[in-house]
Structures are given as C-alpha cells and as structure tokens.
Design a protein around this motif. Structure first.
Motif: not given
Length: 186
Positions: A1-6, A44-46, A58-67
């Motif tokens: 999965g991916k997390a799209f973060l803004e 994990a992301l920069e 905007q960034s994409i976090l690959l294989q996010p660990l979800l709460w």
C-alpha cells in the motif's frame, strides 16, 4: 500500500519573541525540511520545500504502518525543521504522528464506522478532563485514567469539548495507548 500525505505549514512571526528575527529577513532562502522516522528511528520519509512556495508539500509513503487502535497503536515521529539557505536550523517542531483514516459507510442499510477502511466497532467511554490541580497532577491523572480505560477493553474515548479545548498531551496519550478520540459538543 501507499499513503498519500499532504503537509501544510504556517510560519507566524510573533512580535516580541527573540526567535522572530529571521522572519524580518527575506524568506527567499528559507526552507522546510520534513523528516518522518519510524519507531526504530529509521527515516521512512523525507521531503523539502522552500518557504516561499504556496503549494503544500506532497509525499508518498510506501508500505506505511497504520495506527490500528489498542492492538497496534503505531506512531511515526514527525519532525519539521525551518532552516536558512546555509542549512542552519532556525526552528523545529516534533510530534508523534499516527497514520489513520476514519470514515463512515452504509453497509446493508446500517451506518458503519471505518478505521483504515475496515469496520470499527467503538467501545467508548465518556471522559471528563481533570480541571483541578497543577498541570503535572492533571497529566498524571489523565495517564492513570486512560490506562484504566484501556484495561476495561475500551478502544475509544468521548470528551465533552471542542477540539481546541483538548490539551495536546491528552491527544498524544490517546494515540499512544490506541484510543480513538471523539469530541462531543453540547
């Protein structure tokens, strides 16, 4: 999965604060560096953007660990750094960061709460924030109360207040213990 973060940043100059001096200078060389380490301290992301840019970072976090609540209250550790053109840190903000999405959906004619796209059955406890005592004693009381609430098998806390009236330490404690926080307005 991916997390799209803004990420949106607001830089406010406070008159009278000594640290506000850099804002009087040109913002041309100032930039924001965002670092998102995981719980092991590995990046994990920069990301980076100039302060003068108006668009969110905007960034994409690959294989996010979800709460995921009490079973997996996974938190990243977000750090945003305001730096000058030479890389000198002018200001820094750090926060624990849970990655989660909460929503609702009609399933077979019944409204269902979703956590990260999966059905979530809230086991909620109503909680009144302590009003008396020092800040330290109130923090201690909240910590003890929420640990008891978790021990009872709750996965959610309802607080009678708007989101602005909740101390950040209470929000962070709920995130760390895996309790979903709901605000009940009168």
């Amino acid at each position: 999965g991916k997390a799209f973060l803004e990420w949106e940043f607001s830089i406010v100059e406070s008159a009278g604060e000594q640290t506000a001096g850099y804002m009087g200078e040109s913002r041309e060389g100032l930039y924001i560096r965002l670092i998102l380490p995981n719980m092991r301290g590995e990046t994990a992301l920069e990301g980076m953007r100039l302060v003068r840019e108006e668009e969110p970072l905007q960034s994409i976090l690959l294989q996010p660990l979800l709460w995921r609540g009490p079973s997996e209250p996974y938190l990243y550790h977000m750090e945003a750094i305001l730096a000058d053109g030479k890389g000198n840190c002018l200001d820094r903000v750090t926060r624990p960061l849970p990655l989660r999405s909460v929503g609702c959906m009609d399933i077979q004619g019944k409204r269902q709460l979703l956590l990260n796209g999966s059905a979530f059955e809230p086991r909620a406890v109503s909680y009144i924030l302590p009003a008396d005592g020092t800040a330290v004693s109130r923090q201690y009381q909240m910590t003890e109360d929420l640990r008891l609430i978790c021990g009872m098998g709750a996965n959610s806390v309802c607080v009678e207040a708007d989101s602005q009236g909740i101390p950040g330490s209470f929000r962070q404690l709920c995130d760390r213990l895996g309790l979903l926080l709901f605000f009940r307005k009168e």
